[in-house]
Design an enzyme around this catalytic site. Structure first.
Site, short mmCIF file in Angstrom:
data_model
loop_
_atom_site.label_atom_id
_atom_site.label_comp_id
_atom_site.label_asym_id
_atom_site.label_seq_id
_atom_site.Cartn_x
_atom_site.Cartn_y
_atom_site.Cartn_z
N GLU A 1 50.65 36.78 21.40
CA GLU A 1 50.34 37.66 19.87
C GLU A 1 51.63 37.89 19.52
OE1 GLU A 1 46.87 40.09 19.92
OE2 GLU A 1 48.03 41.27 19.27
N ARG B 1 38.33 43.37 22.78
CA ARG B 1 39.60 43.42 23.23
C ARG B 1 40.34 44.36 22.42
NH1 ARG B 1 43.96 41.60 27.09
NH2 ARG B 1 43.29 39.42 25.32
N PHE C 1 51.51 45.68 18.92
CA PHE C 1 50.58 44.66 19.05
C PHE C 1 49.71 44.15 17.76
CE2 PHE C 1 49.36 42.17 23.03
CZ PHE C 1 50.15 41.21 22.82
N ARG D 1 41.77 40.37 16.62
CA ARG D 1 41.62 38.12 17.12
C ARG D 1 40.25 38.21 16.73
NH1 ARG D 1 44.22 38.87 23.36
NH2 ARG D 1 45.85 39.36 22.78
N HIS E 1 39.60 33.40 25.15
CA HIS E 1 40.55 33.93 25.98
C HIS E 1 39.82 35.05 26.55
CE1 HIS E 1 44.79 35.14 26.18
NE2 HIS E 1 44.72 36.91 25.59
N HIS F 1 41.62 33.51 20.85
CA HIS F 1 42.43 34.43 20.71
C HIS F 1 42.78 33.40 19.58
CE1 HIS F 1 46.80 34.31 20.85
NE2 HIS F 1 46.92 35.85 21.70
N LEU G 1 48.43 28.33 25.45
CA LEU G 1 48.48 30.26 24.51
C LEU G 1 49.45 30.38 24.29
CD1 LEU G 1 46.96 33.49 23.03
CD2 LEU G 1 48.26 33.91 25.24
N GLN H 1 36.06 37.11 23.39
CA GLN H 1 37.33 37.01 22.79
C GLN H 1 37.54 35.30 22.34
OE1 GLN H 1 40.81 38.91 23.28
NE2 GLN H 1 40.42 40.08 22.03
C1 LIG Z 1 46.51 33.38 28.59
C2 LIG Z 1 46.73 35.06 28.81
C3 LIG Z 1 47.63 35.61 28.66
C4 LIG Z 1 47.03 37.06 28.68
N1 LIG Z 1 48.12 38.50 28.34
C5 LIG Z 1 47.79 39.15 27.61
C6 LIG Z 1 48.50 40.14 27.89
O1 LIG Z 1 49.37 39.55 27.04
N2 LIG Z 1 48.02 41.37 27.48
C7 LIG Z 1 47.08 41.55 28.28
O2 LIG Z 1 46.33 43.11 28.60
N3 LIG Z 1 45.92 41.28 29.09
C8 LIG Z 1 46.52 39.26 28.93
N4 LIG Z 1 45.46 38.74 29.13
C9 LIG Z 1 44.16 38.84 30.01
C10 LIG Z 1 44.71 39.24 31.50
O3 LIG Z 1 45.59 38.26 32.18
C11 LIG Z 1 43.58 39.06 32.33
O4 LIG Z 1 42.08 40.11 32.14
C12 LIG Z 1 44.12 39.72 33.49
O5 LIG Z 1 44.45 39.37 34.02
C13 LIG Z 1 42.55 39.74 34.45
O6 LIG Z 1 43.47 39.90 36.15
P1 LIG Z 1 41.99 40.57 36.93
O7 LIG Z 1 42.86 41.13 37.99
O8 LIG Z 1 41.25 40.62 36.66
O9 LIG Z 1 42.23 38.71 36.96
P2 LIG Z 1 42.97 37.82 37.89
O10 LIG Z 1 44.04 37.45 37.71
O11 LIG Z 1 42.22 36.43 37.10
O12 LIG Z 1 42.03 37.35 39.34
C14 LIG Z 1 41.43 36.96 40.07
C15 LIG Z 1 41.79 37.01 41.17
O13 LIG Z 1 40.26 36.05 41.96
C16 LIG Z 1 40.26 35.65 43.34
N5 LIG Z 1 39.10 34.82 43.37
C17 LIG Z 1 38.09 34.53 41.79
N6 LIG Z 1 36.57 33.91 42.57
C18 LIG Z 1 37.15 33.81 44.21
C19 LIG Z 1 36.25 33.78 45.17
N7 LIG Z 1 34.87 32.78 44.31
N8 LIG Z 1 36.81 33.81 46.34
C20 LIG Z 1 38.39 34.26 46.39
N9 LIG Z 1 38.60 34.63 45.51
C21 LIG Z 1 38.62 34.91 44.09
C22 LIG Z 1 41.49 34.96 42.62
O14 LIG Z 1 41.96 34.10 43.58
C23 LIG Z 1 42.28 35.17 42.14
O15 LIG Z 1 43.21 36.38 43.10
C24 LIG Z 1 45.96 37.65 29.53
C25 LIG Z 1 44.73 36.34 29.40
C26 LIG Z 1 45.71 35.30 29.26
C27 LIG Z 1 44.54 33.75 29.78
#
Ligand SMILES: Cc1cc2nc3c(=O)[nH]c(=O)nc-3n(C[C@H](O)[C@H](O)[C@H](O)COP(=O)(O)OP(=O)(O)OC[C@H]3O[C@@H](n4cnc5c(N)ncnc54)[C@H](O)[C@@H]3O)c2cc1C
Ligand code: SF4
Ligand code: FES
Lengths: 585, 255, 127
Positions: free
Chosen positions: A246, A394, A117, A291, A359, A233, A243, A231
């Site tokens: 990578e 990151r 990666f 990135r 991203h 991407h 996306l 960041q």
């Molecule tokens: C396309 C893409 C690919 C990626 N690929 C990678 C990768 O390969 N490797 C890597 O390490 N990272 C990757 N990332 C980054 C990573 O996926 C995210 O940083 C991570 O999933 C965020 O997880 P989280 O649990 O913080 O939030 P999320 O999974 O975004 O969850 C947020 C939660 O909060 C809830 N919520 C939000 N606001 C409210 C509100 N006001 N009231 C009630 N509930 C609320 C939502 O319902 C949801 O359940 C990628 C990101 C993207 C966009």
């Protein structure tokens, strides 16, 4: 109104939120946990992550190396004690997920497989084909169902944190299905609401990523840390921003400008090897550089007129044709599928048009190494938080692991806090919500004949962010952005709401989300304006060098009546004194 | 009724959308909208355009817009589809009729109520019950690529509910556990790390389980992720039959 | 509380989607095929005496019987084809770490069917 009381109340059902919930339920089954989420947990944005999750597992790798890559990748802004804890706990968490059933790819002998990666010197990224986040989220969600102490509030939108007596003691939310305002009390509260990429026009982020948790904490007086670091991407599809993982470059894909040149060599990212050379792709070099640097290279190519132009914006080519159909189908099938669908390009035969897209937000709610914020009883983890292990940039695949490591830490911290602070002032909380509930009710029943449509303000906001706080920034553009944001804050009071229905009123949700977006955008803009140096993802044309003397510090933005106040906090340095970031050597 | 006030330049396409607003209506209606036609727009883009530009009260679910979160399933001209994965160009210039997924109660407009499914997943114990518990220090379970292949396809389900909309058995009697839930149950039973196959089998082999399935096969055809729920269910029937035969012929062989 | 709108299935639900119509065709055609099995049993019963056997053979040559046979043959073919096409759904075959494509498994079944049918044909003609 009867108010349910939980020991630990978690806002967000993504990777971080679910990991926290399971941690509490497993540690002490007598503690009651609530997971409140605005979408069903398995719809959370973690589902979109493709590439993988980093953790040291193979014999040729070491914790030292992972720390090195992470800290250097973050341009020395990461807190090194946090990085060390993260790297140490990462493999344990990934194994834990394996025990819960995550379908990690395997070697022939049945051990887990890892892939290369960007920015990582050694292969250490665990993956489940090119749907890692999807599999992690579904594994966590399905696993969480077996724990009785966990109560879910699906499709409940949290719009306010309830603070009483200097302690966070609950949230106010709208049950989308009925439109009822509900108060849920918690002896401790964890924010796991994800990032806010939607404040930019071109983003890989899903529609729900509107920075809600950042806004919630910010309004409650908690600081937002390092928000200027956003960041890009390097490989999103023009138009939609979808996306291209990578992993496409990890497998050997190359970036070409409009003259067919591997332009990264002109931007200090190493010298290219022939694609037929068995040593290609080289780790931490050329296409496998970090990135921020790759996205910055695009900017300069565009300045030099070396990119393609189209209605959907400028782009360059990501070429994987030399991998051949078989390898493409086996290792990056989702890439082929996505490119074919959304830009009509079969990557077996033609290069894919790509451009940098927003991203990930390195910044977020300021927490310590145990995920605690400055407000007693309030914790934060995942993308909405900033510990910080990501510093100024990151590394890909560190974030999914971060959700697990700090999700668990937040769960444990919050559970302990709940035990030590059992009393909850339920009546005081109910009184607090009265006014806000009344305001929301009037929105339902009367709507609001405002001037400004949600879509138009959102457009103004996102395009101002792109121009003012894009890949490269300078004082004039940042000042203009800050001015636009001041105007938006005035206009947003007059938002038009036409939907009068209580049942599943998504327009009201959009309006509330837009308010959170403005909070997050303001913290980004003002922090960026105050940081007069270039570091990681924050690059300024008027201050091109990193300035450790003045800015080897975390910025922390606090809400105030007018513009936010920006404070600074020291970075924790343990073993890795700041040095130059070198790639391709 | 509603037609767009906004003047659209260039080609357009017509969307006829199911509306139901329980706060002041007891019956649904259809609204017609003219939207710009763009070669690269998915159906969801057109619906978002309507919400932004014409009627902000239109309600529906969406998030990832890349076919993986499973939120945006709707009936498009009578077929269950992920609206972020089908294009206007697939239908142009014919008008399109957009409705909430069939066989589910409608909460509002295009939003269905899927509580039923969430409960079914839990009933089927869709999680690993370890066959041989292991500590973190002992490291990962060994699982060969071949063992992974046994269940991998069934892990790809995004819970989009399209298969339920294609299943007449579920439409006629919603106590049927249905394609996605049964497939997820089977996914865990086939995992080399799992030890709760027999417990799950009780429900899978019950009246609500695989034997309600009359093998219409439409679930697999509409599934956007090639999960093949019909296959999982038929294989479940074969397995159930073999187990029954075994226990009849060799009662001592099974507990 | 909830005012969810319920859409009942229409009475003739199977007419609303081609996939469902195909399914109903399979269900309904099963009945004639079953009845035809009755005919075969009648044949076995008839074989007990010379006279009744002759009567049965005469009936077989009537146009009505011909039409019936053509229809039943068509139905039986439909069932054979759909059955074999469905076979890979119930039996997943792996080669190495990869699943053998469904078309191949179904193809194998069809090939076996042709071979066995040819064998029977030879047997009958050979008699
Ligand atoms: C396309 C893409 C690919 C990626 N690929 C990678 C990768 O390969 N490797 C890597 O390490 N990272 C990757 N990332 C980054 C990573 O996926 C995210 O940083 C991570 O999933 C965020 O997880 P989280 O649990 O913080 O939030 P999320 O999974 O975004 O969850 C947020 C939660 O909060 C809830 N919520 C939000 N606001 C409210 C509100 N006001 N009231 C009630 N509930 C609320 C939502 O319902 C949801 O359940 C990628 C990101 C993207 C966009
Ligand atoms: S089996 Fe396929 S159609 Fe059914 S819910 Fe899962 S992904 Fe959707
Ligand atoms: S919006 Fe996520 S699947 Fe369509």
């Amino acid at each position: 109104m009867s108010i349910p009381v939980y020991d630990v109340l978690i806002v967000g059902g993504g990777g971080a939120g679910l990991r926290a919930a399971i941690a509490v339920a497993q540690a002490d089954p007598t503690q009651r946990v609530a997971v409140v989420s605005k979408v069903y947990p398995m719809r959370s944005h973690t589902v979109s992550a493709e590439g993988g999750a980093a953790g040291v597992i193979k014999d040729n790798d070491s914790a030292e190396d992972h720390c090195n890559d992470t800290i250097g990748g973050g341009d020395w802004l990461a807190d090194q004690d946090a990085v060390e804890a993260f790297v140490e706990e990462a493999p344990k968490e990934l194994i834990q997920l394996e025990h819960w059933g995550c379908p990690w790819n395997r070697e022939a002998d049945g051990s887990v497989a890892v892939r290369p990666f960007g920015g990582m010197k050694i292969q250490r990224t665990w993956f489940a084909s090119d749907k890692t986040g999807f599999h992690m989220l579904h594994t966590l969600f399905q696993t969480s169902q077996q724990f009785d102490p966990v109560t879910r509030y699906d499709e409940h939108f949290v719009f306010d944190l309830l603070v009483h007596d200097g302690r966070c003691q609950g949230v106010a939310c709208i049950e989308l299905k009925t439109g009822e305002v509900r108060i849920i009390a918690g002896r401790s509260v964890i924010l796991c609401t994800g990032g806010g990429g939607r404040i930019f026009p071109f983003t890989t982020n899903a529609a729900i990523k509107t920075g809600d948790g950042m806004g919630l904490a910010y309004r409650a007086g908690v600081g937002l840390k390092d928000m200027e670091f956003v960041q890009y991407h390097p490989t999103g599809l023009p138009g939609t921003g979808i996306l291209i993982t990578e992993a496409a470059r990890g497998e050997g894909g190359i970036l070409l400008n409009k003259d067919g040149r591997r332009y990264l060599q002109d931007h200090d990212l190493g010298s290219p090897l022939e694609v037929s050379d068995p040593r290609h792709p080289q780790l931490k070099s050329m296409e496998l550089g970090p990135r921020d640097r790759l996205s910055q290279a695009f900017y300069w190519e565009r300045e030099a007129g070396n990119v393609f132009t189209s209605d959907d914006g400028d782009y360059v080519h990501l070429d994987v044709t030399h991998l051949g159909e078989k390898k493409i189908n086996k290792r990056i099938p989702f890439v082929r599928d996505t490119a074919l669908k959304y830009v009509g390009v079969d990557c077996v035969k033609e290069p894919i048009p790509v451009r940098p897209v927003v991203h990930y937000m390195m910044g977020g709610v300021d927490t310590d190494i145990d995920a605690a914020t400055s407000l007693p009883g309030l914790y934060a983890a995942g993308e909405c938080a900033c510990v910080s292990i990501n510093g100024a940039n990151r590394l890909g695949s560190n974030s999914l692991t971060e959700l697990l490591v700090f999700g668990k830490r937040a769960g444990m911290g919050a559970a302990a806090f709940a035990k030590a602070n059992p009393e909850v002032a339920v009546d005081a909380l109910a009184a607090q919500v009265g006014d806000k509930a009344a305001r929301l009710k009037s929105l339902y029943s009367e709507g609001r004949e405002g001037e400004a449509s949600i879509a138009s303000i959102r457009r103004t906001l996102t395009s101002a962010m792109e121009t003012g706080a894009g890949i490269y920034r300078d004082q004039a553009r940042l000042d203009a952005l800050c001015e636009t944001l001041r105007e938006i804050k005035a206009r947003i009071k007059d938002l038009r709401i036409t939907d009068r229905s209580k049942t599943f009123n998504t327009q009201l949700v959009q309006a509330l989300e837009l308010e959170f977006m403005v909070d997050a955008a303001e913290a980004v803009a003002f922090s960026a304006s105050a940081r007069k140096e270039s570091r990681g993802a924050h690059q300024r044309l008027d201050f091109k060098e990193r300035d450790d003397g003045a800015f080897l510090k975390h910025s922390v933005a606090f809400k105030s009546d007018g513009d936010p106040r920006i404070d600074y906090k020291d970075v924790s340095i343990t073993k890795w004194p700041p040095a130059e970031r070198v790639y391709g050597k | 009724m509603a037609s767009s006030a906004t003047k659209i330049e260039g080609k357009t396409v017509t969307l006829e959308i199911f509306r139901y607003q329980p706060d002041d209506e007891t019956e649904p209606r259809y609204d017609t909208f003219e939207v710009p036609y763009r070669e690269d727009w998915v159906v969801l883009d057109a619906i978002n355009w309507i919400k932004d530009e014409v009627d902000g009260s239109l309600s529906y679910r969406w998030s990832c817009r890349m076919g993986v979160c499973g939120s945006c399933g709707m009936m498009v001209n009578g077929e269950p589809k992920l609206t972020c994965a089908v294009f206007l160009r697939d239908y142009y210039p014919k008008p399109m009729r957009i409705e909430p997924l069939e066989h589910f109660p409608v909460t509002r407009d295009l939003v269905i109520n899927m509580d039923d499914f969430m409960g079914k997943m839990e009933k089927l114990q869709t999680w690993i019950v370890p066959k041989e518990p292991r500590t973190i220090e002992e490291g990962e379970y060994r699982q060969t690529p071949r063992q992974l292949a046994d269940y991998k396809q069934y892990t790809m389900c995004i819970n989009c509910m399209l298969c339920y909309s294609a299943c007449p058995v579920y439409g006629l009697d919603s106590s049927f556990l249905g394609p996605a839930a049964l497939t997820l149950g089977r996914r865990y039973s086939l995992d080399s790390r799992d030890g709760a196959k027999d417990e799950r089998a009780e429900l899978i082999q019950s009246d609500e389980g695989v034997w309600s399935c009359t093998f219409v096969g439409e679930c697999s055809r509409v599934c956007p992720k090639n999960v093949d729920p019909a296959g999982a269910i038929q294989a479940g029937k074969v397995e159930g039959t073999v187990d029954m035969m075994k226990s009849m012929l060799m009662p001592w062989g099974r507990k | 509380m909830s005012k969810d709108y319920i859409r009942p299935m229409p009475k003739r639900w199977w007419t609303t989607r081609p996939g469902w119509a195909k399914f109903m065709l399979r269900e309904w055609t099963a009945l004639p095929v079953a009845i035809y099995c009755g005919v075969l049993i009648a044949m076995a019963a008839a074989a007990r005496s010379e006279a009744s056997w002759q009567g049965f053979c005469d009936w077989l040559e009537t146009p009505l019987s011909m039409i019936l046979h053509v229809i039943v043959l068509a139905f039986a073919l439909l069932h054979t084809v759909t059955w074999f096409a469905a076979a890979p759904k119930a039996i997943r075959v792996f080669r190495g770490d990869e699943q053998v494509p469904e078309a191949l498994v179904a193809g194998g079944h069809f090939a076996a069917w042709v071979v066995v049918s040819a064998g029977f044909a030879l047997l009958v003609v050979g008699l």
